[in-house]
Motif scaffolding. Structure first.
Motif, PDB file in Angstrom:
ATOM      1  N   THR A 176     -16.623  13.877  14.846  1.00 49.46           N
ATOM      2  CA  THR A 176     -15.267  13.336  14.715  1.00 49.46           C
ATOM      3  C   THR A 176     -14.208  14.405  14.901  1.00 49.46           C
ATOM      4  N   ASN A 194     -23.264  14.582   8.195  1.00 53.58           N
ATOM      5  CA  ASN A 194     -22.816  15.855   8.742  1.00 53.58           C
ATOM      6  C   ASN A 194     -22.557  15.756  10.235  1.00 53.58           C
ATOM      7  N   LEU A 220     -21.476  13.092  11.783  1.00 54.42           N
ATOM      8  CA  LEU A 220     -20.179  12.445  11.943  1.00 54.42           C
ATOM      9  C   LEU A 220     -19.054  13.440  11.733  1.00 54.42           C
ATOM     10  N   GLN A 221     -19.196  14.330  10.743  1.00 49.40           N
ATOM     11  CA  GLN A 221     -18.165  15.357  10.513  1.00 49.40           C
ATOM     12  C   GLN A 221     -17.916  16.137  11.789  1.00 49.40           C
ATOM     13  N   ALA A 222     -19.010  16.718  12.359  1.00 51.55           N
ATOM     14  CA  ALA A 222     -18.854  17.571  13.528  1.00 51.55           C
ATOM     15  C   ALA A 222     -18.273  16.793  14.689  1.00 51.55           C
TER      16      ALA A 222
END
Lengths: 117, 161
Positions: free
Chosen positions: A38, A32, A34-36
């Motif tokens: 990136t 999660n 990495l989601q935010a």
């Protein structure tokens, strides 16, 4: 007219960069986070580059900023993808609220989800 | 042939980045670009002329604002999840099927999925993609493919295939 627009885009970019960093602190596991980071950091830095291009026009600095923005859009998702695949294969567990892990079930022999305690 | 095209693209980028014609920068650029095209030229597309057809370029130009709009939506979505006190996330990894065939189209599909709302590519295996989804709406493969991949496939099929 172009100059205030450029500054506006630069400040929007900085705002999204800050939000991405907050997400890095608040989200529970590496995926999660990495989601935010990136999404927000890519658009934020791309916005800063576009803002510099609008401020400087077709000068050496503006063209460099434009090329950097284009390369950022191409390379940043690839880097995030490599990090994510690396942590999956390294055995990093997913947060306990995760609802489904088809990758772990099919490729790594069992869902990689933290046990509820 | 593909080495030559790779070399000219690299040289053009170098000239745009430096914007000078001094002899030492030109020599340094030539060395770097020749090395790069020897190493990576073999991976370059086999039929470069395909990407100069006008309808592909027009679809690509239409794709750019569409993609930037999706990126903005993705960022507002992440901002909402970050700033909401209850932290509304329901993550998971789902599997989707793509109808795209060529490698470059799949790379662009994976990159587009990574930068758009709540989804991120973990791995590509043939025609299947594994997607980390921050708010799982559907665990079914056809429905997930429809939600995640379809908006981009319409464009990418016309650009790259």
């Amino acid at each position: 007219m172009i100059s205030p627009l450029g500054w506006l885009i630069i400040w929007i970019g900085i705002l999204f960069d800050i939000l991405g960093t907050v997400g890095l602190i608040r989200f529970p596991d590496v995926y999660n986070r990495l989601q935010a980071s990136t999404k927000c950091v890519t658009l934020g830095t791309f916005g800063i580059m576009i803002g510099i291009f609008l401020l400087k026009g077709f000068s050496p600095m503006g063209i460099k900023a434009l090329i950097c923005g284009a390369f950022l859009l191409l390379t940043s998702p690839v880097a995030a993808h490599a990090l994510m695949r690396g942590s999956l294969h390294f055995g990093q567990k997913m947060w306990k609220g995760t609802v489904i892990d088809q990758y772990g079930v099919e490729k790594l022999g069992g869902a990689q989800i933290e046990k509820e305690d | 042939m593909r080495y030559l095209i790779f070399f000219s693209i690299g040289a053009g980028l170098w000239l745009l980045l430096t914007l000078t014609l001094r002899i030492d920068t030109l020599i340094a650029g030539a060395v770097v670009v020749i090395l790069a095209s020897i190493i990576f030229g073999g991976y370059f597309t086999g039929r470069p002329v395909k990407f100069l057809q006008p309808h592909r370029i027009i679809w690509f130009i239409i794709y750019i604002p569409f993609f930037i709009w999706y990126m903005l939506k993705a960022n507002i979505d992440v901002a909402y999840r970050v700033l909401h006190p209850g932290r509304p996330i329901k993550p998971g990894i789902v599997k989707i099927r793509t109808t795209l065939k060529t490698d470059i189209a799949k790379v662009f599909l994976a990159n587009s999925i990574t930068l758009t709302p709540g989804t991120m590519t973990c791995d590509i295996d043939g025609e299947f993609l594994y997607i980390h989804w921050i708010w799982v709406q559907s665990e079914d493969i056809t429905e997930a493919s429809k939600i995640i991949a379809q908006p981009f496939e319409i464009f990418l099929r016309r650009i790259f295939e």
